[in-house]
Design a protein around this motif. Sequence first.
Motif, PDB file in Angstrom:
ATOM      1  N   GLY A 113      11.029   5.107   0.359  1.00  0.00           N
ATOM      2  CA  GLY A 113      12.432   5.405   0.584  1.00  0.00           C
ATOM      3  C   GLY A 113      13.286   5.328  -0.667  1.00  0.00           C
ATOM      4  N   VAL A 114      12.704   4.836  -1.766  1.00  0.00           N
ATOM      5  CA  VAL A 114      13.494   4.585  -2.973  1.00  0.00           C
ATOM      6  C   VAL A 114      13.068   5.457  -4.154  1.00  0.00           C
ATOM      7  CG1 VAL A 114      13.984   2.860  -4.761  1.00  0.00           C
ATOM      8  CG2 VAL A 114      14.126   2.231  -2.348  1.00  0.00           C
ATOM      9  N   GLU A 115      11.793   5.411  -4.503  1.00  0.00           N
ATOM     10  CA  GLU A 115      11.364   6.034  -5.761  1.00  0.00           C
ATOM     11  C   GLU A 115      11.429   7.567  -5.777  1.00  0.00           C
ATOM     12  OE1 GLU A 115       8.733   3.736  -8.586  1.00  0.00           O
ATOM     13  OE2 GLU A 115       7.758   3.308  -6.653  1.00  0.00           O
ATOM     14  N   PRO A 116      11.131   8.252  -4.679  1.00  0.00           N
ATOM     15  CA  PRO A 116      11.332   9.716  -4.737  1.00  0.00           C
ATOM     16  C   PRO A 116      12.796  10.090  -4.970  1.00  0.00           C
ATOM     17  CG  PRO A 116       9.835   9.150  -2.953  1.00  0.00           C
ATOM     18  CD  PRO A 116      10.416   7.861  -3.445  1.00  0.00           C
ATOM     19  N   ALA A 201      -3.978   9.459 -10.075  1.00  0.00           N
ATOM     20  CA  ALA A 201      -2.732   8.706 -10.196  1.00  0.00           C
ATOM     21  C   ALA A 201      -2.091   8.944 -11.560  1.00  0.00           C
ATOM     22  CB  ALA A 201      -2.999   7.215  -9.982  1.00  0.00           C
ATOM     23  N   VAL A 202      -2.907   8.955 -12.594  1.00  0.00           N
ATOM     24  CA  VAL A 202      -2.376   9.198 -13.938  1.00  0.00           C
ATOM     25  C   VAL A 202      -1.783  10.598 -14.019  1.00  0.00           C
ATOM     26  CG1 VAL A 202      -2.921   9.318 -16.394  1.00  0.00           C
ATOM     27  CG2 VAL A 202      -4.042   7.596 -14.964  1.00  0.00           C
ATOM     28  N   ARG A 203      -2.496  11.575 -13.460  1.00  0.00           N
ATOM     29  CA  ARG A 203      -2.014  12.954 -13.490  1.00  0.00           C
ATOM     30  C   ARG A 203      -0.683  13.085 -12.749  1.00  0.00           C
ATOM     31  NH1 ARG A 203      -2.131  16.699  -9.877  1.00  0.00           N
ATOM     32  NH2 ARG A 203      -3.779  15.766  -8.599  1.00  0.00           N
ATOM     33  N   LEU A 204      -0.568  12.403 -11.617  1.00  0.00           N
ATOM     34  CA  LEU A 204       0.670  12.479 -10.837  1.00  0.00           C
ATOM     35  C   LEU A 204       1.847  11.863 -11.589  1.00  0.00           C
ATOM     36  CD1 LEU A 204      -0.709  11.633  -7.280  1.00  0.00           C
ATOM     37  CD2 LEU A 204       0.227  13.825  -8.044  1.00  0.00           C
ATOM     38  N   HIS A 205       1.586  10.788 -12.326  1.00  0.00           N
ATOM     39  CA  HIS A 205       2.648  10.211 -13.161  1.00  0.00           C
ATOM     40  C   HIS A 205       3.090  11.223 -14.217  1.00  0.00           C
ATOM     41  CE1 HIS A 205       1.505   6.397 -11.288  1.00  0.00           C
ATOM     42  NE2 HIS A 205       2.582   5.851 -11.817  1.00  0.00           N
ATOM     43  N   GLY A 206       2.102  11.939 -14.760  1.00  0.00           N
ATOM     44  CA  GLY A 206       2.429  12.978 -15.730  1.00  0.00           C
ATOM     45  C   GLY A 206       3.260  14.087 -15.103  1.00  0.00           C
ATOM     46  N   ALA A 222       8.590  15.124  -5.142  1.00  0.00           N
ATOM     47  CA  ALA A 222       7.304  15.395  -4.483  1.00  0.00           C
ATOM     48  C   ALA A 222       6.157  14.682  -5.192  1.00  0.00           C
ATOM     49  CB  ALA A 222       7.050  16.900  -4.441  1.00  0.00           C
ATOM     50  N   ALA A 223       6.157  14.695  -6.516  1.00  0.00           N
ATOM     51  CA  ALA A 223       5.099  14.020  -7.272  1.00  0.00           C
ATOM     52  C   ALA A 223       5.167  12.510  -7.078  1.00  0.00           C
ATOM     53  CB  ALA A 223       5.204  14.373  -8.749  1.00  0.00           C
ATOM     54  N   MET A 224       6.377  11.973  -7.000  1.00  0.00           N
ATOM     55  CA  MET A 224       6.516  10.535  -6.768  1.00  0.00           C
ATOM     56  C   MET A 224       6.039  10.161  -5.372  1.00  0.00           C
ATOM     57  SD  MET A 224       7.093   7.553  -7.752  1.00  0.00           S
ATOM     58  CE  MET A 224       7.710   7.910  -9.392  1.00  0.00           C
ATOM     59  N   GLN A 225       6.338  10.993  -4.383  1.00  0.00           N
ATOM     60  CA  GLN A 225       5.820  10.751  -3.035  1.00  0.00           C
ATOM     61  C   GLN A 225       4.296  10.742  -3.041  1.00  0.00           C
ATOM     62  OE1 GLN A 225       7.753  13.958  -0.956  1.00  0.00           O
ATOM     63  NE2 GLN A 225       9.454  12.680  -0.256  1.00  0.00           N
ATOM     64  N   ALA A 226       3.707  11.619  -3.812  1.00  0.00           N
ATOM     65  CA  ALA A 226       2.248  11.687  -3.908  1.00  0.00           C
ATOM     66  C   ALA A 226       1.677  10.433  -4.568  1.00  0.00           C
ATOM     67  CB  ALA A 226       1.828  12.936  -4.683  1.00  0.00           C
ATOM     68  N   ILE A 227       2.383   9.887  -5.567  1.00  0.00           N
ATOM     69  CA  ILE A 227       1.938   8.653  -6.221  1.00  0.00           C
ATOM     70  C   ILE A 227       1.882   7.508  -5.221  1.00  0.00           C
ATOM     71  CG2 ILE A 227       2.670   6.838  -7.832  1.00  0.00           C
ATOM     72  CD1 ILE A 227       3.685   9.044  -9.681  1.00  0.00           C
ATOM     73  N   ALA A 231      -1.380   5.392  -3.725  1.00  0.00           N
ATOM     74  CA  ALA A 231      -1.476   3.929  -3.812  1.00  0.00           C
ATOM     75  C   ALA A 231      -1.744   3.337  -2.432  1.00  0.00           C
ATOM     76  CB  ALA A 231      -0.197   3.364  -4.408  1.00  0.00           C
ATOM     77  N   SER A 232      -1.069   3.855  -1.411  1.00  0.00           N
ATOM     78  CA  SER A 232      -1.280   3.346  -0.038  1.00  0.00           C
ATOM     79  C   SER A 232      -2.683   3.653   0.448  1.00  0.00           C
ATOM     80  CB  SER A 232      -0.240   3.964   0.907  1.00  0.00           C
ATOM     81  OG  SER A 232       1.072   3.557   0.563  1.00  0.00           O
TER      82      SER A 232
END
Length: 240
Positions: A113-116, A201-206, A222-227, A231-232
């Motif tokens: 609810g926060v990071e995206p 995970a590294v690619r998604l951060h990129g 969208a990329a942050m949601q994927a990160i 993790a979950s």
Amino acid sequence: MCQAGAVPTDRRPALHASVLDALGRQVVSGELAPGTVIRIDQLDERYGVSRSVVREAVRVLDSMGLVEARKRVGVRVLPSTSWNVFDPRVIRWRLDGPGREEQLLSLGDVRRGVEPVAAELAAARATPEQCGVLVGAVMQMAVHAKSGDLEAYLEADQLFHSTLLAASGNEMLAALSDVVSEVLAGRTHHDLMPTTPNPVAVRLHGDVAEAVQSGDGAAAAAAMQAIIAEASDALRESDS
């Protein structure tokens, strides 16, 4: 020379932190059940410290909502509904307790609810310097993932997320930096993530860093949601 029973000034912070940590863990783990009443004199005897050191620790626990100190009654342990669950120290103690997986999943819900939202805002508000830090953090994550240095990987990961929250330009989102850092540290220190970080995970951060740098808020979110989803999923796999 110190008077009898006095605590050297240079030792007080360490003693205070030690007592605070011990009591906090006992409350959060349930070892000290809600409703339990403890007297200050019992605590200074138990930990072998001065009464003033105990009072300092109790004062901090009181501010966290873990206990309630009353004159002529003592220190009463409060239920979890009273805790400041966003205090990084409370999060750390909960992650060190028996329900750490549940705590991580709960915090994962908060992150969704926060990071995206922070990522989308950062795409519009991040400074060139913050964009540079994000890209540099991803590069460090890639290097340390390959070498297997999990502590260095964690530091780069924490830097990435704290920078992203700050880049949102929203002080309330930025204030959650310590909370997210404790979540990331909890996964690493409790072996709830693979010994070799997932390249995905590294690619998604990129992807997040690239989207922020290019001003694409939707792609950043969208990329942050994927990160967070990755993790979950990793947490559920480690628990199965």
